[in-house]
Design an enzyme around this catalytic site. Structure first.
Site, PDB file in Angstrom:
ATOM      1  N   GLU A  40       0.871  -1.453   0.297  1.00  0.00           N
ATOM      2  CA  GLU A  40       0.221  -0.255   0.242  1.00  0.00           C
ATOM      3  C   GLU A  40       0.680   1.200   0.271  1.00  0.00           C
ATOM      4  O   GLU A  40       0.103   2.380  -0.129  1.00  0.00           O
ATOM      5  CB  GLU A  40      -0.789   0.017   1.309  1.00  0.00           C
ATOM      6  CG  GLU A  40      -1.805   1.069   1.748  1.00  0.00           C
ATOM      7  CD  GLU A  40      -2.456   0.582   2.525  1.00  0.00           C
ATOM      8  OE1 GLU A  40      -2.937  -0.234   2.744  1.00  0.00           O
ATOM      9  OE2 GLU A  40      -2.867   1.722   3.395  1.00  0.00           O
TER      10      GLU A  40
HETATM   11  C1  LIG Z   1      -2.573  -3.924   3.460  1.00  0.00           C
HETATM   12  C2  LIG Z   1      -2.958  -3.629   4.573  1.00  0.00           C
HETATM   13  O1  LIG Z   1      -2.096  -4.350   5.337  1.00  0.00           O
HETATM   14  S1  LIG Z   1      -3.864  -3.059   5.153  1.00  0.00           S
HETATM   15  C3  LIG Z   1      -4.012  -2.985   6.960  1.00  0.00           C
HETATM   16  C4  LIG Z   1      -4.986  -3.401   7.223  1.00  0.00           C
HETATM   17  N1  LIG Z   1      -4.604  -4.075   8.889  1.00  0.00           N
HETATM   18  C5  LIG Z   1      -4.704  -5.714   8.657  1.00  0.00           C
HETATM   19  O2  LIG Z   1      -5.665  -6.119   7.833  1.00  0.00           O
HETATM   20  C6  LIG Z   1      -4.466  -6.133   9.784  1.00  0.00           C
HETATM   21  C7  LIG Z   1      -5.385  -7.883   9.610  1.00  0.00           C
HETATM   22  N2  LIG Z   1      -4.486  -9.122  10.604  1.00  0.00           N
HETATM   23  C8  LIG Z   1      -5.132  -8.729  11.261  1.00  0.00           C
HETATM   24  O3  LIG Z   1      -6.975  -8.183  11.886  1.00  0.00           O
HETATM   25  C9  LIG Z   1      -4.860  -9.431  12.923  1.00  0.00           C
HETATM   26  O4  LIG Z   1      -5.308 -10.418  13.423  1.00  0.00           O
HETATM   27  C10 LIG Z   1      -3.837  -8.320  13.972  1.00  0.00           C
HETATM   28  C11 LIG Z   1      -2.992  -7.492  13.363  1.00  0.00           C
HETATM   29  C12 LIG Z   1      -5.143  -7.808  14.631  1.00  0.00           C
HETATM   30  C13 LIG Z   1      -3.524  -9.780  15.472  1.00  0.00           C
HETATM   31  O5  LIG Z   1      -2.606 -10.289  14.643  1.00  0.00           O
HETATM   32  P1  LIG Z   1      -1.673 -11.314  15.506  1.00  0.00           P
HETATM   33  O6  LIG Z   1      -0.666 -10.496  16.584  1.00  0.00           O
HETATM   34  O7  LIG Z   1      -0.943 -12.117  14.099  1.00  0.00           O
HETATM   35  O8  LIG Z   1      -2.204 -12.221  16.159  1.00  0.00           O
HETATM   36  P2  LIG Z   1      -2.726 -13.058  17.642  1.00  0.00           P
HETATM   37  O9  LIG Z   1      -3.583 -14.067  17.400  1.00  0.00           O
HETATM   38  O10 LIG Z   1      -2.152 -12.506  18.432  1.00  0.00           O
HETATM   39  O11 LIG Z   1      -4.067 -11.295  18.015  1.00  0.00           O
HETATM   40  C14 LIG Z   1      -2.850 -10.751  19.152  1.00  0.00           C
HETATM   41  C15 LIG Z   1      -3.956  -9.342  19.867  1.00  0.00           C
HETATM   42  O12 LIG Z   1      -4.565  -9.284  19.299  1.00  0.00           O
HETATM   43  C16 LIG Z   1      -5.848  -9.326  19.954  1.00  0.00           C
HETATM   44  N3  LIG Z   1      -6.935 -10.461  18.921  1.00  0.00           N
HETATM   45  C17 LIG Z   1      -6.791 -10.389  17.200  1.00  0.00           C
HETATM   46  N4  LIG Z   1      -8.130 -11.194  17.324  1.00  0.00           N
HETATM   47  C18 LIG Z   1      -9.065 -11.287  18.346  1.00  0.00           C
HETATM   48  C19 LIG Z   1     -10.036 -11.686  18.670  1.00  0.00           C
HETATM   49  N5  LIG Z   1     -10.794 -12.493  17.106  1.00  0.00           N
HETATM   50  N6  LIG Z   1     -10.518 -11.703  19.645  1.00  0.00           N
HETATM   51  C20 LIG Z   1     -10.548 -10.635  20.351  1.00  0.00           C
HETATM   52  N7  LIG Z   1      -9.211 -10.650  20.288  1.00  0.00           N
HETATM   53  C21 LIG Z   1      -8.624 -10.574  19.314  1.00  0.00           C
HETATM   54  C22 LIG Z   1      -5.981  -9.693  21.310  1.00  0.00           C
HETATM   55  O13 LIG Z   1      -5.429  -9.019  22.500  1.00  0.00           O
HETATM   56  C23 LIG Z   1      -4.502 -10.406  20.697  1.00  0.00           C
HETATM   57  O14 LIG Z   1      -3.482 -10.970  21.312  1.00  0.00           O
HETATM   58  P3  LIG Z   1      -4.328 -12.394  22.614  1.00  0.00           P
HETATM   59  O15 LIG Z   1      -3.839 -13.119  21.542  1.00  0.00           O
HETATM   60  O16 LIG Z   1      -3.297 -11.945  23.646  1.00  0.00           O
HETATM   61  O17 LIG Z   1      -5.192 -12.185  23.031  1.00  0.00           O
HETATM   62  O1  LIG Z   2      -2.244   1.382   6.462  1.00  0.00           O
HETATM   63  C1  LIG Z   2      -2.227   0.344   6.384  1.00  0.00           C
HETATM   64  O2  LIG Z   2      -3.850   0.361   5.650  1.00  0.00           O
HETATM   65  C2  LIG Z   2      -1.911  -0.138   6.711  1.00  0.00           C
HETATM   66  C3  LIG Z   2      -0.756  -0.426   7.479  1.00  0.00           C
HETATM   67  C4  LIG Z   2      -0.081  -1.827   7.574  1.00  0.00           C
HETATM   68  C5  LIG Z   2       1.471  -1.573   8.068  1.00  0.00           C
HETATM   69  O3  LIG Z   2       1.835  -1.546   7.357  1.00  0.00           O
HETATM   70  O4  LIG Z   2       1.169  -1.326   9.374  1.00  0.00           O
END
Ligand SMILES: CC(=O)SCCNC(=O)CCNC(=O)[C@H](O)C(C)(C)COP(=O)(O)OP(=O)(O)OC[C@H]1O[C@@H](n2cnc3c(N)ncnc32)[C@H](O)[C@@H]1OP(=O)(O)O
Ligand SMILES: O=C(O)/C=C/CC(=O)O
Length: 269
Positions: free
Chosen positions: A53
């Protein structure tokens, strides 16, 4: 590590990588999707165009970026365009074949929550937010999603609609005037899922080696549908596994000392 010689997360990343083709132009989400996309590039799809992005086009990072802003992406890209150009010309211009996203919460129609768990005003957990994902979800020709299964992650109703999948199912996207396909593939650590052509509900089409239907159901918050002809995902090859492990090792070494590296490194593959 199971007796199979690979972890469920490794199987997930490798199964996700196989979904990509050399002629794909893929908008890569940070986290699990990024690992899969780069394994594809380093194995069967060296000519794939990976786009992050931050405007980096045709990037070939040697290590996985922690963020879209990592210099590694720009250093190895064919070119870097401005973020407005990335969104307006490339993404909204229909030039992205696959948007590859992760999710904290997902429902059976591929709607994604990465914003908040609980009530928006009084959240239990504040998640990273949407970033570009909502736009990626509507403007990429197709969406692939990858996430590890859990009851808290794969839920009947997501707490917040960050990125629109198939809405309430069926032709909901078309009714809203969205002319892209939406989620067409979900790869978890246990299975490969595809949407039913009519209802758009995700259905398991392939179980990873050693995984049972019961295990898939136990780790999913909705009643799971299985395809009549259920396949078994081929095990990772030696090349795929080694490529993923080498990539992770390079990534961990490169980000050593950075606060988030140990945790994220353990989840990316
Ligand atoms: C182009 C782009 O990149 S666009 C960017 C937009 N961002 C995204 O798309 C992010 C997509 N990724 C996610 O949503 C991931 O699930 C993340 C970043 C929230 C977490 O990723 P990870 O660190 O790999 O996952 P993890 O499962 O260890 O979760 C970390 C913490 O997030 C929270 N969490 C994540 N999923 C959940 C859920 N379903 N329910 C409650 N808490 C959650 C918790 O606090 C968790 O810690 P815990 O396991 O000790 O409870
Ligand atoms: O701003 C976004 O869409 C993506 C962010 C992911 C990052 O680089 O942390």
């Amino acid at each position: 590590m199971s007796e199979l010689g690979f972890t469920p997360n490794e199987m997930m990343t490798i199964a996700a990588s196989r979904a990509l083709k050399g002629d794909d132009v893929c908008f890569v989400g940070i986290g699990a999707p990024s690992a899969a996309c780069n394994v594809a590039r380093l194995t069967h799809a060296p000519e794939i165009t990976l786009i992050y992005e931050s405007g980096t086009i045709g990037t070939a990072p040697d290590v996985l970026p922690l963020s879209i802003g990592d210099g590694e992406l720009c250093d190895t890209a064919i070119t870097t365009v401005s973020v407005p150009e990335m969104f307006r010309y490339w993404l909204q211009g229909g030039r992205i074949s696959i948007g590859f996203l992760g999710a904290a919460q997902l429902d059976k129609f591929g709607n994604i929550n990465t914003t908040v768990i609980g009530d928006y005003a009084h959240p239990k957990t504040r998640l990273p937010g949407g970033g570009g994902a909502p736009e990626i979800a509507t403007s990429s020709q197709e969406i692939y999603i990858t996430m590890a299964q859990s009851k808290r992650g794969m839920v009947d109703k997501i707490d917040f609609y960050t990125s629109f999948g198939h809405g309430d199912g069926g032709d909901h996207r078309q009714r809203l005037g969205i002319d892209t396909k939406g989620p067409t593939l979900l790869i978890t650590d246990l299975a490969i899922w595809k949407p039913d052509p009519a209802t758009k509900e995700f259905t398991v089409v392939s179980l990873h080696p050693g995984v049972t239907r019961e295990k898939v159901q136990e780790t999913c918050g909705w009643t799971v549908k299985f395809a009549d002809k259920l396949e078994e995902t081929p095990e990772p090859t030696q090349l795929e596994l080694q490529t993923l492990r080498d990539l992770k090792a390079r990534t961990d070494a490169a980000h050593k000392g950075e606060a988030v590296s140990a945790k994220r490194g353990s989840k990316d593959g």
